[in-house]
Design a protein around this motif. Structure first.
Motif, short mmCIF file in Angstrom:
data_model
loop_
_atom_site.label_atom_id
_atom_site.label_comp_id
_atom_site.label_asym_id
_atom_site.label_seq_id
_atom_site.Cartn_x
_atom_site.Cartn_y
_atom_site.Cartn_z
N PHE A 15 1.09 2.55 -14.48
CA PHE A 15 2.44 2.56 -13.91
C PHE A 15 2.55 3.61 -12.81
O PHE A 15 3.20 3.39 -11.79
N LEU A 16 1.90 4.73 -13.03
CA LEU A 16 1.90 5.78 -12.00
C LEU A 16 1.24 5.27 -10.71
O LEU A 16 1.76 5.46 -9.61
N LEU A 17 0.10 4.61 -10.85
CA LEU A 17 -0.58 4.06 -9.67
C LEU A 17 0.27 3.00 -8.97
O LEU A 17 0.20 2.85 -7.75
N ALA A 18 1.06 2.27 -9.74
CA ALA A 18 1.86 1.20 -9.15
C ALA A 18 3.09 1.73 -8.43
O ALA A 18 3.44 1.24 -7.35
N MET A 19 3.76 2.74 -8.97
CA MET A 19 5.08 3.10 -8.48
C MET A 19 5.12 4.38 -7.64
O MET A 19 5.95 4.49 -6.74
N TYR A 20 4.26 5.34 -7.90
CA TYR A 20 4.38 6.65 -7.26
C TYR A 20 3.82 6.63 -5.84
O TYR A 20 2.74 6.09 -5.60
N GLU A 21 4.56 7.21 -4.93
CA GLU A 21 4.11 7.41 -3.55
C GLU A 21 4.68 8.72 -3.05
O GLU A 21 5.83 9.05 -3.34
N LYS A 22 3.87 9.46 -2.31
CA LYS A 22 4.36 10.69 -1.68
C LYS A 22 3.97 10.62 -0.22
O LYS A 22 2.80 10.44 0.11
N ASN A 23 4.94 10.76 0.64
CA ASN A 23 4.74 10.68 2.09
C ASN A 23 4.07 9.36 2.48
O ASN A 23 3.23 9.32 3.38
N GLY A 24 4.41 8.28 1.79
CA GLY A 24 3.87 6.98 2.11
C GLY A 24 2.43 6.76 1.66
O GLY A 24 1.81 5.79 2.07
N GLN A 25 1.90 7.66 0.84
CA GLN A 25 0.52 7.53 0.37
C GLN A 25 0.50 7.32 -1.13
O GLN A 25 1.18 8.03 -1.87
N PRO A 26 -0.31 6.36 -1.60
CA PRO A 26 -0.43 6.15 -3.05
C PRO A 26 -1.23 7.29 -3.69
O PRO A 26 -1.90 8.07 -3.01
N PRO A 27 -1.18 7.39 -5.01
CA PRO A 27 -1.83 8.53 -5.70
C PRO A 27 -3.33 8.65 -5.43
O PRO A 27 -3.84 9.77 -5.35
N GLU A 28 -4.06 7.54 -5.32
CA GLU A 28 -5.51 7.68 -5.12
C GLU A 28 -5.83 8.29 -3.77
O GLU A 28 -6.79 9.05 -3.62
N LYS A 29 -5.02 8.03 -2.76
CA LYS A 29 -5.23 8.68 -1.45
C LYS A 29 -4.88 10.16 -1.53
O LYS A 29 -5.56 11.00 -0.93
#
Length: 147
Positions: free
Chosen positions: A64-78
């Motif tokens: 769910f974190l990978l699906a929903m979270y974004e910071k400054n337009g970047q997903p968590p893995e980036k």
């Protein structure tokens, strides 16, 4: 008349595929369900349904974190990749170089003075002597005029 706000930057608009979710969100939720639901049914008999539901939620939470979270337009893995590069892969000290306009003007002034001295065959030390000689001449003239 109906009013619909349209964002100015259309790059931020994400295309929705199904159930108002993006492809990324559907894949992440599907991956979480593929791991979490069988885990729930495997654990329900041995540890109870409430503990199995809690384990299922804990296992599905990263998806769910990978699906929903974004910071400054970047997903968590980036974001994680950037943190790893900054902390471990790239050098700690990077030289800071700037284009200082005032420093450029100062260097240009020094070069202009050098060129002027070369063209007029003057040495910076001779300037001091010539100003002393002028002062001496003025002093001599005054002493001759008064005497």
């Amino acid at each position: 008349m109906a009013y619909v706000p349209v964002p100015k930057d259309l790059n931020a608009v994400k295309t929705k595929v199904m159930f108002n979710l993006t492809k990324r969100q559907i894949l992440c939720f599907g991956g979480g369900a593929l791991i979490g639901v069988p885990l729930f049914f495997l654990l329900k008999g041995s540890i109870g349904s409430s503990a199995a539901a809690l384990c299922m939620m804990l296992v599905m939470l990263p998806f769910f974190l990978l699906a929903m979270y974004e910071k400054n337009g970047q997903p968590p893995e980036k974001l994680i990749r950037n943190i790893v590069q900054v902390c471990f892969l790239r050098p700690k000290q990077r030289p800071y170089r700037t284009n200082n306009f005032y420093d450029l003007l100062n260097r240009q002034d020094i070069l202009d003075k050098e060129v002027y001295a070369i063209v007029h065959k003057q040495n910076p030390r001779k300037k001091a002597h010539t100003s002393r000689a002028k002062a001496d001449r003025r002093g001599d003239c005054k002493s001759q005029a008064s005497g």
